[in-house]
Design a protein around this motif. Structure first.
Motif, PDB file in Angstrom:
ATOM      1  N   SER A  93      -6.266   3.466   2.547  1.00  0.00           N
ATOM      2  CA  SER A  93      -6.010   3.066   1.086  1.00  0.00           C
ATOM      3  C   SER A  93      -6.623   1.729   0.713  1.00  0.00           C
TER       4      SER A  93
ATOM      5  N   CYS B 299       5.046  -5.108  -7.480  1.00  0.00           N
ATOM      6  CA  CYS B 299       5.319  -4.724  -5.999  1.00  0.00           C
ATOM      7  C   CYS B 299       6.780  -4.317  -5.630  1.00  0.00           C
TER       8      CYS B 299
ATOM      9  N   LEU C 296      -7.762  -1.535  -1.343  1.00  0.00           N
ATOM     10  CA  LEU C 296      -7.198  -2.461  -2.438  1.00  0.00           C
ATOM     11  C   LEU C 296      -8.104  -3.659  -2.523  1.00  0.00           C
ATOM     12  N   THR C 297      -8.547  -3.824  -3.941  1.00  0.00           N
ATOM     13  CA  THR C 297      -9.471  -4.741  -4.385  1.00  0.00           C
ATOM     14  C   THR C 297      -8.415  -5.719  -5.162  1.00  0.00           C
TER      15      THR C 297
ATOM     16  N   GLU D  65       0.693   4.211  -0.823  1.00  0.00           N
ATOM     17  CA  GLU D  65       0.205   5.541  -0.460  1.00  0.00           C
ATOM     18  C   GLU D  65      -0.369   5.669   0.920  1.00  0.00           C
TER      19      GLU D  65
ATOM     20  N   ASP E 244       0.070  -0.646  -8.309  1.00  0.00           N
ATOM     21  CA  ASP E 244      -1.151  -0.398  -8.788  1.00  0.00           C
ATOM     22  C   ASP E 244      -1.018  -0.679 -10.349  1.00  0.00           C
TER      23      ASP E 244
ATOM     24  N   PHE F  80       0.946  -1.073  -0.040  1.00  0.00           N
ATOM     25  CA  PHE F  80      -0.018  -0.002   0.188  1.00  0.00           C
ATOM     26  C   PHE F  80       0.896   1.232   0.014  1.00  0.00           C
TER      27      PHE F  80
ATOM     28  N   MET G 169      -4.879  -5.237  -9.128  1.00  0.00           N
ATOM     29  CA  MET G 169      -4.635  -4.533  -8.284  1.00  0.00           C
ATOM     30  C   MET G 169      -5.198  -3.255  -8.385  1.00  0.00           C
ATOM     31  N   ASP G 170      -6.517  -3.132  -7.570  1.00  0.00           N
ATOM     32  CA  ASP G 170      -7.365  -1.874  -7.870  1.00  0.00           C
ATOM     33  C   ASP G 170      -7.236  -0.948  -6.520  1.00  0.00           C
ATOM     34  N   TYR G 171      -6.636   0.274  -6.537  1.00  0.00           N
ATOM     35  CA  TYR G 171      -6.496   0.866  -5.368  1.00  0.00           C
ATOM     36  C   TYR G 171      -7.457   2.179  -5.420  1.00  0.00           C
ATOM     37  N   ARG G 172      -8.059   2.642  -4.474  1.00  0.00           N
ATOM     38  CA  ARG G 172      -8.852   3.895  -4.177  1.00  0.00           C
ATOM     39  C   ARG G 172      -8.429   4.377  -2.799  1.00  0.00           C
ATOM     40  N   SER G 173      -8.801   5.504  -2.527  1.00  0.00           N
ATOM     41  CA  SER G 173      -8.530   6.044  -1.198  1.00  0.00           C
ATOM     42  C   SER G 173     -10.076   6.197  -0.796  1.00  0.00           C
TER      43      SER G 173
END
Length: 371
Positions: free
Chosen positions: A288, A313, A290-291, A279, A319, A277, A324-328
């Protein structure tokens, strides 16, 4: 253990007004909570206590147990009059004590003696000896002028529905997840220490994907409609429902479909040296999220996908991988069709039908090394 070290003769097993610490400017009342599960705890305690005694510190020690994992001990020490509390243990002990200490505004020292020690690592504590030295350097300054370098650690909340339909709430500090990551935690007792977590992770890599519906935003609505959508069998109907939810409320992100895991984190490296992670920040007011997945069904293709994720990684760009789907986010709800394992801070909660995590308002004040 319930040890009281004062200039007076303690009354064993009791706490009266005479047992409470004095309020002289030269002394400070130190509460100590230790988890005896790990041998490292008792070694660190054996190092710490003689040095506290040599410094003339006024302290009381209490051990945790399966029945009382830290919350009760923290409340007892605050009632006793502790000006600061030292925790010898891992992330689970910190999680148990944190809400009480945060509510009281009690400055806290961490001496990492657990398995992963995620929080301690992320505030710069390299070892138990390093943490003891920080503690011994800082206590005199508290006694003298009340000054110490404090890091505010938000305490987050997890609401979950277990397989029997009951709803529960717990607090957590660093990480929560549902699916593959929790399956890894579930198997970690197969071997001691970090080897157990590594073995659990290896087994979880080939765990089957599961159907999940996620919704995340700063202001969540009732998730009943999410559960309804998740139970739809027809793929076209599910896509239609997802499209309707996407327009239901501005600022709310929703998704439905097969995944391997859904996680939220406040730390960059929850399981070793790799920044999963990149961020995430321990003091942030957002998660943060993560899906991971869905993965190919072919074992060969799945191995290839994991190898690609590992490479991404290691490059510092997890990302960049399509799985690897990230969002805040500040609030996230995950609903599933059938029970799936859930973990918080590396401890397994059990199989759940729903998990809702939200950033908390309470803050634990932790002594941290200066940069």
């Amino acid at each position: 253990m319930d040890e009281l070290h004062t200039t007076r003769t303690p009354l064993a097993g009791q706490m009266t007004a005479a047992d409470r610490p004095g309020s002289t400017p030269q002394s400070i009342a130190v509460g100590i909570i230790l988890n005896p599960k790990h041998p490292a705890t008792m070694r660190a305690y054996a190092e710490l206590v003689p040095e506290l005694r040599n410094a003339g510190a006024h302290y009381r020690s209490m051990t945790t147990s399966v029945e009382r994992s830290g919350r009760w001990q923290a409340a007892q020490l605050i009632a006793w009059g502790a000006d600061t509390v030292i925790i010898l243990g891992g992330d689970g002990t910190i999680r148990a004590t944190a809400p009480v200490l945060a509510e009281a505004g009690t400055p806290t020292f961490l001496i990492p003696t657990g398995t992963a020690n995620v929080l301690s690592r992320h505030i710069g504590l390299r070892s138990s000896r390093h943490a003891i030295d920080l503690c011994l350097r800082t206590l005199p300054s508290i006694s003298r002028d009340g000054q110490m370098n404090l890091c505010g650690i938000p305490i987050n909340t997890a609401d979950f529905q277990t397989a029997d339909g009951r709803r529960h709430r717990t607090d957590f500090i660093s990480l929560a997840g549902i699916g593959g990551d929790a399956r890894a935690v579930a198997h970690h007792r197969s071997a001691p220490g970090l080897l157990g977590y590594a073995w659990g992770a290896a087994r979880a890599l080939f765990a089957a994907d599961f159907t999940a519906s996620t919704a995340d935003s700063a202001s969540m609505r009732d998730t009943a409609s999410i559960r309804d959508a998740a139970s739809m069998r027809d793929a076209a109907s599910m896509r239609d429902a997802a499209g309707m939810r996407d327009t239901a409320r501005a600022g709310e992100a929703t998704a439905s479909g097969p995944v391997w895991s859904v996680m939220v984190s406040k730390v960059a490296r929850p399981a070793g040296p790799i920044a999963v992670f990149p961020e995430a920040r321990i003091g942030a007011q957002t998660f943060s999220m993560l899906t991971v997945g869905p993965f190919p069904r072919s074992p060969i293709e799945r191995c290839r996908a994991w190898a690609e994720i590992a490479a991404a990684c290691l490059r510092g760009r997890p990302d960049a991988h399509r799985l690897m789907d990230y969002r805040s986010t500040t609030v996230t709800t995950v609903a599933v069709e059938s029970p799936v394992p859930v973990q918080v801070d590396g401890d397994l909660i059990g199989d759940c039908l729903e998990l809702r995590v939200s950033t908390g308002e309470k803050t634990l004040l932790v002594s941290a090394p200066t940069a």
